[in-house]
Design a protein around this motif. Structure first.
Motif, PDB file in Angstrom:
ATOM      1  N   ALA A  88      42.042  -0.627  46.523  1.00  0.00           N
ATOM      2  CA  ALA A  88      42.534  -0.931  47.868  1.00  0.00           C
ATOM      3  C   ALA A  88      41.462  -1.625  48.707  1.00  0.00           C
ATOM      4  CB  ALA A  88      42.993   0.357  48.553  1.00  0.00           C
ATOM      5  N   ALA A 142      45.013   5.235  48.128  1.00  0.00           N
ATOM      6  CA  ALA A 142      45.849   4.575  49.120  1.00  0.00           C
ATOM      7  C   ALA A 142      47.274   4.494  48.587  1.00  0.00           C
ATOM      8  CB  ALA A 142      45.303   3.185  49.428  1.00  0.00           C
ATOM      9  N   ARG A 143      48.170   3.924  49.411  1.00  0.00           N
ATOM     10  CA  ARG A 143      49.564   3.782  49.003  1.00  0.00           C
ATOM     11  C   ARG A 143      50.029   2.371  49.322  1.00  0.00           C
ATOM     12  NH1 ARG A 143      53.791   7.555  51.853  1.00  0.00           N
ATOM     13  NH2 ARG A 143      54.041   5.783  53.269  1.00  0.00           N
ATOM     14  N   LEU A 144      50.536   1.689  48.322  1.00  0.00           N
ATOM     15  CA  LEU A 144      51.053   0.328  48.475  1.00  0.00           C
ATOM     16  C   LEU A 144      52.569   0.406  48.514  1.00  0.00           C
ATOM     17  CD1 LEU A 144      50.512  -2.734  48.547  1.00  0.00           C
ATOM     18  CD2 LEU A 144      50.621  -2.716  46.047  1.00  0.00           C
ATOM     19  N   THR A 173      56.988   2.653  56.530  1.00  0.00           N
ATOM     20  CA  THR A 173      55.689   3.161  56.084  1.00  0.00           C
ATOM     21  C   THR A 173      55.738   4.659  55.855  1.00  0.00           C
ATOM     22  OG1 THR A 173      54.555   1.401  57.294  1.00  0.00           O
ATOM     23  CG2 THR A 173      53.246   3.329  56.675  1.00  0.00           C
ATOM     24  N   ASP A 195      52.081  -4.120  52.607  1.00  0.00           N
ATOM     25  CA  ASP A 195      51.706  -2.972  53.421  1.00  0.00           C
ATOM     26  C   ASP A 195      50.913  -1.992  52.575  1.00  0.00           C
ATOM     27  OD1 ASP A 195      52.951  -3.878  55.745  1.00  0.00           O
ATOM     28  OD2 ASP A 195      54.899  -3.188  55.043  1.00  0.00           O
ATOM     29  N   LEU A 196      49.632  -1.882  52.889  1.00  0.00           N
ATOM     30  CA  LEU A 196      48.715  -1.011  52.169  1.00  0.00           C
ATOM     31  C   LEU A 196      48.228   0.056  53.137  1.00  0.00           C
ATOM     32  CD1 LEU A 196      47.174  -0.597  49.469  1.00  0.00           C
ATOM     33  CD2 LEU A 196      45.393  -2.075  50.384  1.00  0.00           C
ATOM     34  N   THR A 211      47.428  -0.047  38.335  1.00  0.00           N
ATOM     35  CA  THR A 211      47.737  -0.981  39.430  1.00  0.00           C
ATOM     36  C   THR A 211      48.321  -2.292  38.922  1.00  0.00           C
ATOM     37  OG1 THR A 211      45.489  -1.938  39.475  1.00  0.00           O
ATOM     38  CG2 THR A 211      45.884  -0.006  40.851  1.00  0.00           C
TER      39      THR A 211
END
Length: 398
Positions: free
Chosen positions: A260, A247-249, A311, A231-232, A158
């Motif tokens: 996250a 999750a996706r960032l 997104t 945007d997470l 990260t």
């Protein structure tokens, strides 16, 4: 053998470029526009990004038409593709005649670079280019300032690499300012030279202080988050129930669930300014995980609809292109009756959006479980692009 195949690929790419230009000429395409989209087709065929495809086509044309000895060395195995690329790159500022002369002077097929490393090849090519045309080499250095830019790419754990390409004087000045700030903080014993670790306080290394100073000076805030939207995307189970689903960032990629939750729920210390967390609920189809569509009569993708597509797609929808989304484009063009809705929208980078407008290119949405596009090239080849899976979606198995 691998180098010989690379040389053959270069010859085939140049032949393909000539064939495409001839077809475009017959179709009445103006001479100034012929050849557009050829690099993108090469990229799709080689499973590369469009940017990489354009560079590969440029390399092939330089080798075949202007540097035959380098091509011969590549074909015989004296050079690999990377080192041939270095020779082409360092002679790019020369005219075709001077480039051929440098190619003959270096004569790598005669064993000039046998046992030499990349630095030796670059040095020899630069020296030969300067001997042939000093003014063009100097001009290239003066034009390089126009290529200054800032880029961001993911790093493990990260982290991320924020890279700035600057003229040397500016780069040295920025680095010196950061080092002076770090040295001043450490020597004066200011609070910002410490950080809390476990139950005690330790002095932050010089590099950490430099990084924190860079973030603070650019964003204007100590943490660098206030006033910036990130945007997470994560599942409700990850957020509320401690699930381990990643999750996706947006703009980065997959991040661990624990990280996250920390970003969303961590209480800021007194030295940091507070930042707001807004939760937006995204509804997906249970079986496929595809985001549900929303119709709109608008001409442009804007507001929530634009954010929705960004997104869903995460990055450019052209296969093998990981560039950030710059344009939200109609799959079926607006002038052809295409609607402005989620199903007819696709996130593209600027270059890919322009490429799909070239003659012979077409895109259509395919009826599938998830949002799928079928891209057709002027040669009739087709490629499919599926929206990336959202966090928490596991495809069913039969």
């Amino acid at each position: 053998m691998k180098s010989a195949i690379t040389a053959l690929q270069a010859r085939v790419a140049v032949a393909f470029d000539l064939a495409q230009r001839a077809e475009q000429a017959e179709a009445g395409v103006p001479a100034s526009e012929r050849g557009r989209g050829v690099g993108a087709q090469v990229a799709l065929a080689r499973r590369e990004s469009p940017n990489r495809g354009g560079r590969l086509l440029g390399l092939a044309k330089a080798l075949v038409t202007e540097m035959p000895r380098t091509l011969a060395a590549l074909q015989s195995g004296y050079l690999n593709e990377w080192r041939a690329t270095l020779l082409v790159k360092e002679t790019a500022c020369l005219s075709a005649e001077d480039r051929c002369a440098v190619d003959e002077e270096l004569a790598p097929d005669a064993g000039t670079f046998d046992g030499k490393g990349d630095k030796a090849i670059i040095a020899a090519a630069k020296a030969a280019a300067y001997r042939r045309d000093p003014r063009s080499v100097v001009g290239r250095a003066s034009r390089a300032a126009a290529e200054r830019t800032v880029s961001l790419r993911p790093a493990p754990d990260t982290m991320s690499y924020l890279t700035a390409l600057l003229p040397v004087a500016q780069g040295v000045a920025v680095y010196k300012a950061l080092t002076q700030a770090a040295d001043s903080a450490r020597s004066s014993g200011k609070a910002k030279s410490f950080e809390d670790v476990g139950s005690g306080r330790v002095v932050r290394p010089r590099g950490q202080i430099m990084a924190d100073t860079l973030v603070e000076r650019i964003t204007g805030t100590p943490g660098g988050i206030s006033g910036i939207t990130i945007d997470l995307v994560m599942t409700d189970r990850t957020l509320f129930q401690g699930d381990s689903e990643p999750a996706r960032l947006q703009g980065y990629g997959v991040v661990p669930a624990e990280w996250a939750r920390t970003v969303v729920g961590e209480e800021q210390s007194a030295r940091d300014r507070e930042f707001s967390v807004w939760l937006r609920r995204l509804y997906t189809a249970p079986a496929t995980g595809d985001l549900l569509a929303t119709d709109s009569k608008a001409r442009l993708f804007s507001g929530r609809l634009r954010r929705f597509i960004e997104t869903r797609d995460d990055s450019c929808r052209t296969p093998y292109c990981d560039a950030p989304i710059r344009h939200i484009d109609h799959v079926i063009p607006w002038h052809s009756g295409g609607q402005t809705n989620l199903g007819n929208g696709a996130g593209l980078c600027e270059a890919c959006n322009h490429t799909k407008e070239n003659p012979g290119w077409s895109t259509r949405a395919v009826d599938a479980d998830v949002h799928t596009l079928e891209i057709s090239t002027p040669t009739g080849h087709t490629y499919q692009s599926k929206a990336p899976p959202l966090p928490g979606h596991r495809p069913s198995r039969t």
